[in-house]
Design a protein around this motif. Structure first.
Motif, PDB file in Angstrom:
ATOM      1  N   THR A 173      54.669  44.505  64.246  1.00  0.00           N
ATOM      2  CA  THR A 173      56.060  44.926  64.399  1.00  0.00           C
ATOM      3  C   THR A 173      56.314  46.258  63.704  1.00  0.00           C
ATOM      4  O   THR A 173      56.893  47.188  64.285  1.00  0.00           O
ATOM      5  N   ASP A 174      55.871  46.373  62.463  1.00  0.00           N
ATOM      6  CA  ASP A 174      56.137  47.586  61.684  1.00  0.00           C
ATOM      7  C   ASP A 174      55.363  48.786  62.221  1.00  0.00           C
ATOM      8  O   ASP A 174      55.879  49.914  62.243  1.00  0.00           O
ATOM      9  N   VAL A 175      54.125  48.552  62.645  1.00  0.00           N
ATOM     10  CA  VAL A 175      53.326  49.637  63.211  1.00  0.00           C
ATOM     11  C   VAL A 175      53.942  50.116  64.524  1.00  0.00           C
ATOM     12  O   VAL A 175      54.045  51.323  64.777  1.00  0.00           O
ATOM     13  N   PHE A 179      55.286  53.967  65.027  1.00  0.00           N
ATOM     14  CA  PHE A 179      54.345  54.752  65.830  1.00  0.00           C
ATOM     15  C   PHE A 179      54.966  55.951  66.548  1.00  0.00           C
ATOM     16  O   PHE A 179      54.321  57.012  66.630  1.00  0.00           O
ATOM     17  N   PRO A 180      56.186  55.869  67.084  1.00  0.00           N
ATOM     18  CA  PRO A 180      56.748  57.040  67.777  1.00  0.00           C
ATOM     19  C   PRO A 180      56.787  58.300  66.922  1.00  0.00           C
ATOM     20  O   PRO A 180      56.774  59.413  67.451  1.00  0.00           O
ATOM     21  N   ASP A 181      56.805  58.143  65.607  1.00  0.00           N
ATOM     22  CA  ASP A 181      56.874  59.294  64.709  1.00  0.00           C
ATOM     23  C   ASP A 181      55.576  60.097  64.680  1.00  0.00           C
ATOM     24  O   ASP A 181      55.583  61.270  64.303  1.00  0.00           O
ATOM     25  N   VAL A 182      54.459  59.470  65.074  1.00  0.00           N
ATOM     26  CA  VAL A 182      53.166  60.161  65.011  1.00  0.00           C
ATOM     27  C   VAL A 182      52.461  60.226  66.361  1.00  0.00           C
ATOM     28  O   VAL A 182      51.435  60.908  66.484  1.00  0.00           O
ATOM     29  N   ALA A 183      52.977  59.535  67.355  1.00  0.00           N
ATOM     30  CA  ALA A 183      52.309  59.478  68.657  1.00  0.00           C
ATOM     31  C   ALA A 183      52.209  60.863  69.284  1.00  0.00           C
ATOM     32  O   ALA A 183      53.148  61.661  69.219  1.00  0.00           O
ATOM     33  N   LEU A 184      51.076  61.140  69.892  1.00  0.00           N
ATOM     34  CA  LEU A 184      50.851  62.445  70.507  1.00  0.00           C
ATOM     35  C   LEU A 184      51.525  62.572  71.869  1.00  0.00           C
ATOM     36  O   LEU A 184      51.833  63.680  72.305  1.00  0.00           O
ATOM     37  N   LYS A 185      51.732  61.445  72.536  1.00  0.00           N
ATOM     38  CA  LYS A 185      52.347  61.464  73.860  1.00  0.00           C
ATOM     39  C   LYS A 185      53.299  60.281  74.002  1.00  0.00           C
ATOM     40  O   LYS A 185      53.105  59.241  73.376  1.00  0.00           O
ATOM     41  N   HIS A 191      52.488  52.575  75.715  1.00  0.00           N
ATOM     42  CA  HIS A 191      51.341  51.664  75.653  1.00  0.00           C
ATOM     43  C   HIS A 191      51.413  50.791  74.403  1.00  0.00           C
ATOM     44  O   HIS A 191      51.144  49.586  74.459  1.00  0.00           O
ATOM     45  N   MET A 192      51.783  51.388  73.281  1.00  0.00           N
ATOM     46  CA  MET A 192      51.947  50.616  72.046  1.00  0.00           C
ATOM     47  C   MET A 192      52.983  49.514  72.237  1.00  0.00           C
ATOM     48  O   MET A 192      52.767  48.351  71.843  1.00  0.00           O
ATOM     49  N   ASN A 193      54.107  49.855  72.845  1.00  0.00           N
ATOM     50  CA  ASN A 193      55.159  48.862  73.070  1.00  0.00           C
ATOM     51  C   ASN A 193      54.671  47.731  73.970  1.00  0.00           C
ATOM     52  O   ASN A 193      54.992  46.555  73.748  1.00  0.00           O
ATOM     53  N   ALA A 194      53.879  48.093  74.976  1.00  0.00           N
ATOM     54  CA  ALA A 194      53.364  47.080  75.900  1.00  0.00           C
ATOM     55  C   ALA A 194      52.362  46.160  75.206  1.00  0.00           C
ATOM     56  O   ALA A 194      52.402  44.935  75.372  1.00  0.00           O
ATOM     57  N   VAL A 195      51.472  46.755  74.421  1.00  0.00           N
ATOM     58  CA  VAL A 195      50.455  45.964  73.720  1.00  0.00           C
ATOM     59  C   VAL A 195      51.112  45.035  72.699  1.00  0.00           C
ATOM     60  O   VAL A 195      50.838  43.831  72.663  1.00  0.00           O
ATOM     61  N   ALA A 196      51.982  45.586  71.871  1.00  0.00           N
ATOM     62  CA  ALA A 196      52.660  44.770  70.858  1.00  0.00           C
ATOM     63  C   ALA A 196      53.521  43.694  71.509  1.00  0.00           C
ATOM     64  O   ALA A 196      53.629  42.568  71.008  1.00  0.00           O
ATOM     65  N   GLY A 197      54.110  44.041  72.639  1.00  0.00           N
ATOM     66  CA  GLY A 197      54.983  43.098  73.329  1.00  0.00           C
ATOM     67  C   GLY A 197      54.272  41.867  73.846  1.00  0.00           C
ATOM     68  O   GLY A 197      54.912  40.846  74.124  1.00  0.00           O
ATOM     69  N   LEU A 224      45.177  55.171  64.258  1.00  0.00           N
ATOM     70  CA  LEU A 224      44.080  56.009  63.762  1.00  0.00           C
ATOM     71  C   LEU A 224      43.762  57.135  64.737  1.00  0.00           C
ATOM     72  O   LEU A 224      43.523  58.278  64.331  1.00  0.00           O
ATOM     73  N   GLU A 225      43.777  56.815  66.012  1.00  0.00           N
ATOM     74  CA  GLU A 225      43.449  57.822  67.024  1.00  0.00           C
ATOM     75  C   GLU A 225      44.481  58.943  67.043  1.00  0.00           C
ATOM     76  O   GLU A 225      44.125  60.132  67.030  1.00  0.00           O
ATOM     77  N   ASP A 226      45.763  58.600  67.053  1.00  0.00           N
ATOM     78  CA  ASP A 226      46.795  59.628  67.179  1.00  0.00           C
ATOM     79  C   ASP A 226      47.057  60.374  65.874  1.00  0.00           C
ATOM     80  O   ASP A 226      47.612  61.474  65.892  1.00  0.00           O
ATOM     81  N   MET A 227      46.652  59.803  64.746  1.00  0.00           N
ATOM     82  CA  MET A 227      46.846  60.493  63.471  1.00  0.00           C
ATOM     83  C   MET A 227      45.623  61.302  63.046  1.00  0.00           C
ATOM     84  O   MET A 227      45.552  61.787  61.916  1.00  0.00           O
ATOM     85  N   GLY A 228      44.667  61.460  63.955  1.00  0.00           N
ATOM     86  CA  GLY A 228      43.556  62.373  63.709  1.00  0.00           C
ATOM     87  C   GLY A 228      42.452  61.849  62.826  1.00  0.00           C
ATOM     88  O   GLY A 228      41.678  62.637  62.259  1.00  0.00           O
ATOM     89  N   PHE A 229      42.333  60.536  62.722  1.00  0.00           N
ATOM     90  CA  PHE A 229      41.290  59.960  61.872  1.00  0.00           C
ATOM     91  C   PHE A 229      39.896  60.370  62.325  1.00  0.00           C
ATOM     92  O   PHE A 229      39.031  60.683  61.502  1.00  0.00           O
ATOM     93  N   ILE A 230      39.666  60.391  63.629  1.00  0.00           N
ATOM     94  CA  ILE A 230      38.329  60.733  64.128  1.00  0.00           C
ATOM     95  C   ILE A 230      37.957  62.160  63.740  1.00  0.00           C
ATOM     96  O   ILE A 230      36.854  62.420  63.246  1.00  0.00           O
ATOM     97  N   GLU A 231      38.866  63.077  63.931  1.00  0.00           N
ATOM     98  CA  GLU A 231      38.576  64.489  63.666  1.00  0.00           C
ATOM     99  C   GLU A 231      38.577  64.824  62.180  1.00  0.00           C
ATOM    100  O   GLU A 231      37.729  65.586  61.703  1.00  0.00           O
ATOM    101  N   ASN A 232      39.521  64.252  61.445  1.00  0.00           N
ATOM    102  CA  ASN A 232      39.755  64.708  60.068  1.00  0.00           C
ATOM    103  C   ASN A 232      39.340  63.731  58.984  1.00  0.00           C
ATOM    104  O   ASN A 232      39.261  64.112  57.813  1.00  0.00           O
ATOM    105  N   GLY A 233      39.084  62.479  59.346  1.00  0.00           N
ATOM    106  CA  GLY A 233      38.694  61.500  58.346  1.00  0.00           C
ATOM    107  C   GLY A 233      39.835  61.141  57.416  1.00  0.00           C
ATOM    108  O   GLY A 233      41.007  61.299  57.725  1.00  0.00           O
ATOM    109  N   ILE A 234      39.470  60.660  56.226  1.00  0.00           N
ATOM    110  CA  ILE A 234      40.469  60.252  55.240  1.00  0.00           C
ATOM    111  C   ILE A 234      40.234  60.958  53.900  1.00  0.00           C
ATOM    112  O   ILE A 234      40.792  60.603  52.904  1.00  0.00           O
TER     113      ILE A 234
END
Length: 234
Positions: A173-175, A179-185, A191-197, A224-234
């Motif tokens: 629920t919280d994620v 999510f709209p605050d960081v989503a790239l598209k 899709h997030m709404n559909a999956v969570a729903g 993780l994907e939309d916040m750049g984890f793959i490219e930038n790590g942590i």
């Protein structure tokens, strides 16, 4: 009773019996927590795999075999230079320093059933996924909606309940809400709404815990994907 009503009565009784049976099946899955039955998702029309789930990867709190290494531990001390949280963060950063490994993790989270069926013994515990998210959100600063989710993780109440399904539902629920605050598209938000729903429209007592854990992993992977984890790590 009219003749028309008499003709409709058997049909209504069949529909009622079917509905009660489906509700009982959901409740049985929740109690037993063992096997997820095959079904077709109303959202993505993909067939779910029949799988027996290792819930230890979803419910184990200890990280990297370090004693008292959980968000609820008094020795965790998130954000400080001393504590099990700091020790685990150091291990986590080293463990996910390679871009190829980070991509494999995100792919596994976005497709947990396919990954689980082939690599069960290598599946990353969700507690480690939470740590990765926490480090990612901490690095991003306080100017994003996930800062509140991080505060909830540090508070160790909302996602650390004895009821593992309710903990998962709270997390999803919280994620979803942040999510709209960081989503790239916008399509990613949809899709997030559909999956969570898929699980949030049920009462928590009717949610199969295997499904709750699966959805939780997918939502984490999307973040993780939309916040750049793959490219930038942590």
């Amino acid at each position: 009773m009219t003749a028309a009503a008499q003709r409709l009565l058997p049909i209504l009784l069949i529909l009622l019996a079917t509905s009660l049976s489906q509700g009982f099946n959901h409740l049985t899955q929740r109690v037993l927590g063992g096997v997820k039955v095959c079904r077709t998702s109303s959202n993505d029309q993909t067939t779910r795999l029949l799988m027996s789930y290792d819930v230890e990867n979803e419910t184990k709190r200890q990280l990297y075999n370090i004693k008292n290494s959980s968000w609820k531990s008094n020795e965790w001390n998130w954000g400080y230079a001393r504590g099990t949280g700091h020790d685990c963060a150091s291990i986590c950063r080293r463990r996910w320093s390679d871009k190829a490994d980070r991509k494999k993790l995100v792919d596994a989270l976005l497709n947990p059933e396919a990954y689980h069926s082939k690599h069960k013994s290598y599946e990353v515990p969700f507690e480690e996924v939470k740590l990765i998210l926490g480090l990612l959100w901490q690095r991003a600063g306080r100017s994003h909606a996930f800062n509140e989710v991080l505060e909830n993780m540090v508070d160790a109440k909302r996602y650390e309940l004895d009821d593992e399904v309710l903990s998962a539902l709270n997390f999803v629920t919280d994620v979803r809400d942040a999510f709209p605050d960081v989503a790239l598209k916008k399509s990613h938000v949809d899709h997030m709404n559909a999956v969570a729903g898929e699980i949030l429209h049920y009462h928590d007592h009717m949610v199969d815990r295997v499904e709750a854990f699966r959805i939780r992993r997918v939502c984490a992977g999307m973040v993780l994907e939309d916040m750049g984890f793959i490219e930038n790590g942590i």
